[in-house]
Design a protein around this motif. Sequence first.
Motif, PDB file in Angstrom:
ATOM      1  N   VAL A  45       0.857  -1.179   0.000  1.00  0.00           N
ATOM      2  CA  VAL A  45       0.000   0.000   0.000  1.00  0.00           C
ATOM      3  C   VAL A  45       0.894   1.230   0.000  1.00  0.00           C
ATOM      4  O   VAL A  45       1.864   1.290   0.741  1.00  0.00           O
ATOM      5  N   ASN A  46       0.586   2.192  -0.847  1.00  0.00           N
ATOM      6  CA  ASN A  46       1.344   3.435  -0.922  1.00  0.00           C
ATOM      7  C   ASN A  46       0.575   4.520  -0.181  1.00  0.00           C
ATOM      8  O   ASN A  46      -0.274   5.184  -0.747  1.00  0.00           O
ATOM      9  N   ASN A  47       0.876   4.678   1.103  1.00  0.00           N
ATOM     10  CA  ASN A  47       0.244   5.728   1.900  1.00  0.00           C
ATOM     11  C   ASN A  47       1.210   6.875   2.168  1.00  0.00           C
ATOM     12  O   ASN A  47       0.995   7.665   3.069  1.00  0.00           O
ATOM     13  N   GLY A  48       2.286   6.959   1.388  1.00  0.00           N
ATOM     14  CA  GLY A  48       3.318   7.960   1.622  1.00  0.00           C
ATOM     15  C   GLY A  48       2.856   9.390   1.452  1.00  0.00           C
ATOM     16  O   GLY A  48       3.309  10.281   2.151  1.00  0.00           O
ATOM     17  N   SER A  49       1.950   9.638   0.549  1.00  0.00           N
ATOM     18  CA  SER A  49       1.463  10.998   0.336  1.00  0.00           C
ATOM     19  C   SER A  49       0.005  10.936  -0.092  1.00  0.00           C
ATOM     20  O   SER A  49      -0.471   9.925  -0.597  1.00  0.00           O
ATOM     21  N   ALA A  50      -0.672  12.037   0.105  1.00  0.00           N
ATOM     22  CA  ALA A  50      -2.085  12.097  -0.275  1.00  0.00           C
ATOM     23  C   ALA A  50      -2.229  12.192  -1.781  1.00  0.00           C
ATOM     24  O   ALA A  50      -1.340  12.696  -2.475  1.00  0.00           O
ATOM     25  N   MET A  51      -3.329  11.709  -2.292  1.00  0.00           N
ATOM     26  CA  MET A  51      -3.630  11.826  -3.717  1.00  0.00           C
ATOM     27  C   MET A  51      -4.217  13.209  -3.968  1.00  0.00           C
ATOM     28  O   MET A  51      -5.035  13.694  -3.182  1.00  0.00           O
ATOM     29  N   ASP A  52      -3.772  13.863  -5.028  1.00  0.00           N
ATOM     30  CA  ASP A  52      -4.377  15.125  -5.440  1.00  0.00           C
ATOM     31  C   ASP A  52      -5.664  14.785  -6.187  1.00  0.00           C
ATOM     32  O   ASP A  52      -5.638  14.021  -7.156  1.00  0.00           O
ATOM     33  N   VAL A  53      -6.784  15.332  -5.746  1.00  0.00           N
ATOM     34  CA  VAL A  53      -8.077  15.032  -6.349  1.00  0.00           C
ATOM     35  C   VAL A  53      -8.632  16.277  -7.011  1.00  0.00           C
ATOM     36  O   VAL A  53      -8.639  17.362  -6.421  1.00  0.00           O
ATOM     37  N   VAL A  54      -9.065  16.141  -8.249  1.00  0.00           N
ATOM     38  CA  VAL A  54      -9.721  17.214  -8.984  1.00  0.00           C
ATOM     39  C   VAL A  54     -11.174  16.781  -9.145  1.00  0.00           C
ATOM     40  O   VAL A  54     -11.458  15.789  -9.813  1.00  0.00           O
ATOM     41  N   ARG A  55     -12.063  17.496  -8.488  1.00  0.00           N
ATOM     42  CA  ARG A  55     -13.479  17.141  -8.550  1.00  0.00           C
ATOM     43  C   ARG A  55     -14.127  17.874  -9.725  1.00  0.00           C
ATOM     44  O   ARG A  55     -14.076  19.094  -9.806  1.00  0.00           O
ATOM     45  N   GLY A  56     -14.752  17.089 -10.606  1.00  0.00           N
ATOM     46  CA  GLY A  56     -15.449  17.676 -11.740  1.00  0.00           C
ATOM     47  C   GLY A  56     -16.780  18.263 -11.305  1.00  0.00           C
ATOM     48  O   GLY A  56     -17.260  18.016 -10.196  1.00  0.00           O
ATOM     49  N   SER A  57     -17.364  19.057 -12.165  1.00  0.00           N
ATOM     50  CA  SER A  57     -18.686  19.607 -11.880  1.00  0.00           C
ATOM     51  C   SER A  57     -19.692  18.467 -11.785  1.00  0.00           C
ATOM     52  O   SER A  57     -19.410  17.349 -12.199  1.00  0.00           O
ATOM     53  N   ASP A  58     -20.855  18.737 -11.252  1.00  0.00           N
ATOM     54  CA  ASP A  58     -21.879  17.699 -11.129  1.00  0.00           C
ATOM     55  C   ASP A  58     -22.084  16.995 -12.462  1.00  0.00           C
ATOM     56  O   ASP A  58     -22.220  17.620 -13.503  1.00  0.00           O
ATOM     57  N   GLY A  59     -22.084  15.673 -12.413  1.00  0.00           N
ATOM     58  CA  GLY A  59     -22.310  14.883 -13.618  1.00  0.00           C
ATOM     59  C   GLY A  59     -21.055  14.590 -14.406  1.00  0.00           C
ATOM     60  O   GLY A  59     -21.109  13.900 -15.416  1.00  0.00           O
ATOM     61  N   PHE A  60     -19.901  15.100 -13.976  1.00  0.00           N
ATOM     62  CA  PHE A  60     -18.667  14.855 -14.703  1.00  0.00           C
ATOM     63  C   PHE A  60     -17.741  13.966 -13.884  1.00  0.00           C
ATOM     64  O   PHE A  60     -17.853  13.863 -12.670  1.00  0.00           O
ATOM     65  N   THR A  61     -16.795  13.391 -14.544  1.00  0.00           N
ATOM     66  CA  THR A  61     -15.860  12.475 -13.913  1.00  0.00           C
ATOM     67  C   THR A  61     -14.865  13.217 -13.034  1.00  0.00           C
ATOM     68  O   THR A  61     -14.446  14.324 -13.356  1.00  0.00           O
ATOM     69  N   ASN A  62     -14.479  12.590 -11.913  1.00  0.00           N
ATOM     70  CA  ASN A  62     -13.452  13.121 -11.024  1.00  0.00           C
ATOM     71  C   ASN A  62     -12.102  12.534 -11.419  1.00  0.00           C
ATOM     72  O   ASN A  62     -12.028  11.506 -12.081  1.00  0.00           O
ATOM     73  N   LEU A  63     -11.027  13.182 -10.979  1.00  0.00           N
ATOM     74  CA  LEU A  63      -9.675  12.765 -11.346  1.00  0.00           C
ATOM     75  C   LEU A  63      -8.791  12.782 -10.113  1.00  0.00           C
ATOM     76  O   LEU A  63      -8.868  13.708  -9.310  1.00  0.00           O
ATOM     77  N   GLY A  64      -7.970  11.766  -9.970  1.00  0.00           N
ATOM     78  CA  GLY A  64      -6.992  11.724  -8.891  1.00  0.00           C
ATOM     79  C   GLY A  64      -5.621  11.442  -9.470  1.00  0.00           C
ATOM     80  O   GLY A  64      -5.480  10.737 -10.467  1.00  0.00           O
ATOM     81  N   THR A  65      -4.573  12.012  -8.872  1.00  0.00           N
ATOM     82  CA  THR A  65      -3.219  11.778  -9.344  1.00  0.00           C
ATOM     83  C   THR A  65      -2.285  11.630  -8.147  1.00  0.00           C
ATOM     84  O   THR A  65      -2.462  12.274  -7.110  1.00  0.00           O
TER      85      THR A  65
END
Length: 96
Positions: A45-65
């Motif tokens: 498990v890679n818990n070394g750092s938090a994932m950067d999350v980009v939340r899309g507008s309602d109805g759109f896909t979210n993105l994590g990196t």
Amino acid sequence: MSLHKPGLRTVVASLTAVVVLSLTAASCDDNKASEPFKDAPRSHVNNGSAMDVVRGSDGFTNLGTKCDHGNRVYVAYHGDGAYAAIAVVPQDPTCN
């Protein structure tokens, strides 16, 4: 009151069916947010750092990196939908 009457027997059978179906439907909740790691076995498990999350507008896909061993990993997901997309940037220079 006797269960030998055809109308009462039908009512009892119908109520029993409704209870069984309700319990079955309630147990089929497949919410991936509330049941993490309900998938294939993991080696680490890679818990070394938090994932950067980009939340899309309602109805759109979210993105994590997130960086993992020098590689940048992108994950796109849509709520509890049954699909997601993954992309990897090998040896990303921003992953130090």
